[in-house]
Design an enzyme around this catalytic site. Structure first.
Site, PDB file in Angstrom:
ATOM      1  N   LYS A   1       0.823  -1.209   0.000  1.00 17.42           N
ATOM      2  CA  LYS A   1       0.000   0.000   0.000  1.00 17.42           C
ATOM      3  C   LYS A   1       0.858   1.260   0.000  1.00 17.42           C
ATOM      4  O   LYS A   1       0.609   2.194  -0.769  1.00 17.42           O
ATOM      5  CB  LYS A   1      -0.932  -0.045   1.211  1.00 17.42           C
ATOM      6  CG  LYS A   1      -1.886   1.117   1.341  1.00 17.42           C
ATOM      7  CD  LYS A   1      -3.071   0.755   2.230  1.00 17.42           C
ATOM      8  CE  LYS A   1      -2.666   0.075   3.509  1.00 17.42           C
ATOM      9  NZ  LYS A   1      -1.889   0.951   4.420  1.00 17.42           N
TER      10      LYS A   1
ATOM     11  N   THR B   1       4.011   1.444  -0.945  1.00 18.56           N
ATOM     12  CA  THR B   1       4.734   1.452  -2.216  1.00 18.56           C
ATOM     13  C   THR B   1       3.867   2.000  -3.336  1.00 18.56           C
ATOM     14  O   THR B   1       4.331   2.786  -4.171  1.00 18.56           O
ATOM     15  CB  THR B   1       5.197   0.020  -2.554  1.00 18.56           C
ATOM     16  OG1 THR B   1       5.970  -0.492  -1.474  1.00 18.56           O
ATOM     17  CG2 THR B   1       6.035   0.003  -3.819  1.00 18.56           C
TER      18      THR B   1
ATOM     19  N   ARG C   1       2.561   8.050   6.927  1.00 14.49           N
ATOM     20  CA  ARG C   1       2.923   8.021   8.346  1.00 14.49           C
ATOM     21  C   ARG C   1       4.427   7.857   8.549  1.00 14.49           C
ATOM     22  O   ARG C   1       5.130   7.367   7.675  1.00 14.49           O
ATOM     23  CB  ARG C   1       2.221   6.859   9.044  1.00 14.49           C
ATOM     24  CG  ARG C   1       0.732   6.987   9.160  1.00 14.49           C
ATOM     25  CD  ARG C   1       0.122   5.796   9.877  1.00 14.49           C
ATOM     26  NE  ARG C   1       0.274   4.566   9.121  1.00 14.49           N
ATOM     27  CZ  ARG C   1      -0.076   3.371   9.572  1.00 14.49           C
ATOM     28  NH1 ARG C   1      -0.558   3.247  10.793  1.00 14.49           N
ATOM     29  NH2 ARG C   1       0.079   2.292   8.838  1.00 14.49           N
TER      30      ARG C   1
ATOM     31  N   LYS D   1       8.026  -6.561  10.600  1.00 13.67           N
ATOM     32  CA  LYS D   1       7.854  -6.018   9.255  1.00 13.67           C
ATOM     33  C   LYS D   1       9.082  -5.300   8.708  1.00 13.67           C
ATOM     34  O   LYS D   1       9.237  -5.160   7.506  1.00 13.67           O
ATOM     35  CB  LYS D   1       6.648  -5.067   9.228  1.00 13.67           C
ATOM     36  CG  LYS D   1       5.313  -5.793   9.271  1.00 13.67           C
ATOM     37  CD  LYS D   1       4.168  -4.846   8.957  1.00 13.67           C
ATOM     38  CE  LYS D   1       2.855  -5.616   8.827  1.00 13.67           C
ATOM     39  NZ  LYS D   1       1.738  -4.733   8.463  1.00 13.67           N
TER      40      LYS D   1
ATOM     41  N   ALA E   1      -3.015   1.694  13.656  1.00 22.21           N
ATOM     42  CA  ALA E   1      -4.126   1.562  12.712  1.00 22.21           C
ATOM     43  C   ALA E   1      -5.264   0.720  13.276  1.00 22.21           C
ATOM     44  O   ALA E   1      -6.260   0.520  12.594  1.00 22.21           O
ATOM     45  CB  ALA E   1      -3.626   0.959  11.406  1.00 22.21           C
TER      46      ALA E   1
ATOM     47  N   PHE F   1      -4.092  -0.506   7.168  1.00 21.16           N
ATOM     48  CA  PHE F   1      -4.648  -1.850   6.994  1.00 21.16           C
ATOM     49  C   PHE F   1      -5.505  -1.952   5.725  1.00 21.16           C
ATOM     50  O   PHE F   1      -5.316  -1.237   4.755  1.00 21.16           O
ATOM     51  CB  PHE F   1      -5.469  -2.258   8.217  1.00 21.16           C
ATOM     52  CG  PHE F   1      -4.689  -2.514   9.458  1.00 21.16           C
ATOM     53  CD1 PHE F   1      -3.428  -3.079   9.413  1.00 21.16           C
ATOM     54  CD2 PHE F   1      -5.202  -2.179  10.695  1.00 21.16           C
ATOM     55  CE1 PHE F   1      -2.705  -3.331  10.573  1.00 21.16           C
ATOM     56  CE2 PHE F   1      -4.493  -2.423  11.866  1.00 21.16           C
ATOM     57  CZ  PHE F   1      -3.244  -3.006  11.795  1.00 21.16           C
TER      58      PHE F   1
ATOM     59  N   PHE G   1       3.653  -9.019  -8.491  1.00 16.83           N
ATOM     60  CA  PHE G   1       4.826  -9.721  -7.975  1.00 16.83           C
ATOM     61  C   PHE G   1       5.401 -10.600  -9.083  1.00 16.83           C
ATOM     62  O   PHE G   1       4.697 -11.000 -10.012  1.00 16.83           O
ATOM     63  CB  PHE G   1       4.444 -10.585  -6.763  1.00 16.83           C
ATOM     64  CG  PHE G   1       4.243  -9.815  -5.487  1.00 16.83           C
ATOM     65  CD1 PHE G   1       5.141  -9.927  -4.442  1.00 16.83           C
ATOM     66  CD2 PHE G   1       3.152  -8.975  -5.329  1.00 16.83           C
ATOM     67  CE1 PHE G   1       4.962  -9.219  -3.262  1.00 16.83           C
ATOM     68  CE2 PHE G   1       2.956  -8.263  -4.152  1.00 16.83           C
ATOM     69  CZ  PHE G   1       3.870  -8.384  -3.121  1.00 16.83           C
TER      70      PHE G   1
ATOM     71  N   TRP H   1       7.225  -1.074  -8.004  1.00 14.80           N
ATOM     72  CA  TRP H   1       8.297  -1.628  -7.162  1.00 14.80           C
ATOM     73  C   TRP H   1       9.547  -1.885  -7.995  1.00 14.80           C
ATOM     74  O   TRP H   1      10.662  -1.556  -7.571  1.00 14.80           O
ATOM     75  CB  TRP H   1       7.819  -2.928  -6.510  1.00 14.80           C
ATOM     76  CG  TRP H   1       8.809  -3.536  -5.550  1.00 14.80           C
ATOM     77  CD1 TRP H   1       8.965  -3.249  -4.231  1.00 14.80           C
ATOM     78  CD2 TRP H   1       9.783  -4.543  -5.865  1.00 14.80           C
ATOM     79  NE1 TRP H   1       9.972  -4.012  -3.693  1.00 14.80           N
ATOM     80  CE2 TRP H   1      10.501  -4.808  -4.673  1.00 14.80           C
ATOM     81  CE3 TRP H   1      10.129  -5.233  -7.024  1.00 14.80           C
ATOM     82  CZ2 TRP H   1      11.528  -5.735  -4.613  1.00 14.80           C
ATOM     83  CZ3 TRP H   1      11.156  -6.174  -6.969  1.00 14.80           C
ATOM     84  CH2 TRP H   1      11.837  -6.414  -5.765  1.00 14.80           C
TER      85      TRP H   1
END
Length: 551
Positions: A71, A73, A94, A105, A269, A297, A378, A406
């Protein structure tokens, strides 16, 4: 491919005063934190006027896998693509918390060629905002105990002190602690800083005066006669605001593409609204024609809270919703284990599509906004899976765009940017999910039935008792439901699109200063722990003093 950190460190950055020229910000308008980080001066912000043509683009996502769906990215990639098309753009996200950075993470500055920089500084101490918030929070905690030590003139019931200390670190040993205080021993604990009400207030306040007022309204305890004790009763709000004065100025950095980025605040969140500060978002909207921001989220929590809490309190409103989806997450919600997500599985994709379908319907129907699905690709995604997914979204009457930001940076999100520009010209009917005039119970029920597709809401005995007292004075407040982000239900293992379930409200809490009521479902973790192999194990400095291992 290089790691995120290697890509970030290999990019030649421009000085921050050069970056902000695209927003007509001058060098004198900045307080510098090195060559590539700065804060906007309060005097500069106070003289800004509304930008009547600015558009706010909200990025949210389907229910995620434990690793997330990109999200942040996508938020950065879309901003870079619009900037590359010659648009006046700013991105608002954020600040990372040290807990996740060293925990499960890792960093939170994007990934691949869609990142903000300098990654190492932003992910670690940055400009010290979270340290200031931690200090302000713990000053109030110290003042409570000090007041009791010196006679307790406010008649505070030590068994009903609700305010807790905080630390910006995952440390399970601090979840519950016993304080030894002059015959006033009590049990309390620490929350992670991003879960503190001070953080939520920091991100919803619109000025230093508003910040000070909200801090004073924090309910910290009950007296022995059951009346409330507030931070202002301890005369704490002035000193707390003094600690937060510099932190309250929005931070500005850059993406790897040179797009201005405002990174400010970072509320949990779950227990809070989970998005960057109102002051940063509003400032960006006065400076840029297009502002891209993200919610926390999945859309059932993140977008709903962004709209029903942040937008409701601040008066801002998004013009379009970008819903991030991945083939991996769809198969995950189709019942496939994480270890098997890289294998083609059209059957699981079809089953898991119900999750994305629900999010699309919710955003369009209940918030009245156009929705574009950004498919974050991906390397493991197959052509068969991609064709099936895009056809399924098209059959719903919605647009999807395949994105590769990405790997390809701004170029990989160019089609998404062009689709957004086209959709922004169409009329919209933005709306909240519920009206202010509804009772707290009706607001909770509206979210449960409309967004989660539950059949009913049940309250524990203690929650029902609390509901009765809150309805008397706080029925006008919005509600913030704290539940798992992995499911539409309160069961984290109920993947896909469960319906006709019962939403059980275990506890209600008042965030009086922040201006919302929390409805807690299931176990709520406000101080996470570190995993067996924390991300910190890979982080070190090279012989030349460069950071290594951050991802």
């Amino acid at each position: 491919m290089k790691s995120d950190l290697e890509i970030n460190q290999a990019t030649k950055l421009k000085s921050i005063n050069e970056i902000v020229k695209s927003l007509h910000i001058k060098e004198d308008d900045l307080d510098f934190y090195g060559a590539y980080q700065a804060k906007l001066k309060a005097s500069f912000i106070s003289h800004l006027k509304e930008n009547q043509i600015s558009k706010l683009i909200l990025v949210t996502a389907m229910s995620p896998t434990p690793a997330g769906e990109g999200k942040t990215t996508t938020t950065i990639g879309l901003a870079d693509a619009l900037f590359s098309l010659g648009k006046k753009v700013a991105v608002c996200i954020r600040e990372p918390s040290l807990g996740p950075v060293f925990g499960m993470k890792g960093g939170a500055t994007g990934g691949g060629y869609a990142q903000v920089a300098p990654m190492d500084k932003i992910n670690l101490h940055f400009t010290g905002d979270f340290h200031a918030i931690t200090s302000a929070n713990n000053l109030l905690a110290a003042l409570i105990d000090n007041h009791i030590h010196h006679g307790n003139l406010l008649n505070i019931d030590i068994d009903q002190i609700s305010f807790r200390r905080c630390l910006d670190m995952n440390d399970r040993a601090l979840r519950n602690i016993d304080l030894k205080l002059d015959h006033n021993d009590r049990n309390t604990g620490f929350d992670i800083t991003v879960a503190s009400e001070v953080m939520a207030i920091f991100c919803l306040a619109e000025s230093l005066d508003d910040l000070q007022h909200r801090l004073g309204e924090i309910e910290v305890a009950k007296r022995k006669d059951a009346t409330s004790v507030y931070a202002k009763d301890l005369k704490a709000e002035g000193a707390m605001t003094a600690l937060l004065k510099d932190a309250f100025q929005p931070n500005v950095v850059q993406t790897l593409n040179g797009t201005p980025a405002f990174i400010h605040g970072g509320p949990f969140a779950n227990i809070a609204h989970g998005c960057n500060s109102v002051v940063a978002t509003k400032t960006a909207l006065k400076l840029a024609d297009y502002v891209i921001t993200e919610a926390g989220f999945g859309a059932d929590l993140g977008a709903e809270k962004f709209i029903d809490i942040k937008c409701r309190q601040s008066g801002i409103k998004p013009d379009i919703i970008i819903l991030v989806a991945t083939i991996r997450a769809l198969k995950f919600h189709g019942g496939i284990t994480v270890s098997e997500l890289n294998q083609e599985n059209l059957k699981a994709l079809e089953v898991g599509f119900n999750n994305l379908k629900r999010h699309i319907e919710n955003c369009s129907e209940h918030f009245g906004l156009d929705v574009i699905v950004a498919i974050n690709r991906f390397n493991s995604d197959t052509d068969n899976e991609m064709i099936w997914l895009q056809n399924s979204i098209d059959n719903m009457g919605f647009q999807s765009v395949l994105c590769s930001h990405w790997a390809d940076g701004a170029k990989g999100a160019q089609n998404l940017a062009e689709s957004v520009l086209d959709q922004l010209n169409k009329p919209k009917t933005f709306k909240f999910l519920y009206e202010d005039s509804l009772s707290l119970k009706e607001k909770i029920t509206a979210i449960a039935l409309k967004i989660y597709r539950a059949k009913e809401v049940q309250f524990s005995d203690s929650a029902l008792k609390k509901l009765v007292s809150l309805e008397k004075n706080y029925a006008n407040l919005p509600v913030c439901i704290a539940k798992t982000p992995y499911s539409f239900s309160s069961d984290p293992k109920a993947y896909g699109a469960p319906e006709n379930h019962t939403l059980m409200i275990r506890e209600l809490r008042l965030a009086r200063g922040a201006g919302f009521v929390m409805a807690i479902c299931g176990d709520l973790m406000t101080m996470p722990g570190l995993p067996k192999i924390p991300a910190s194990e890979k982080i070190k400095l090279s012989a030349q003093g460069f950071l290594e291992g951050l991802n």
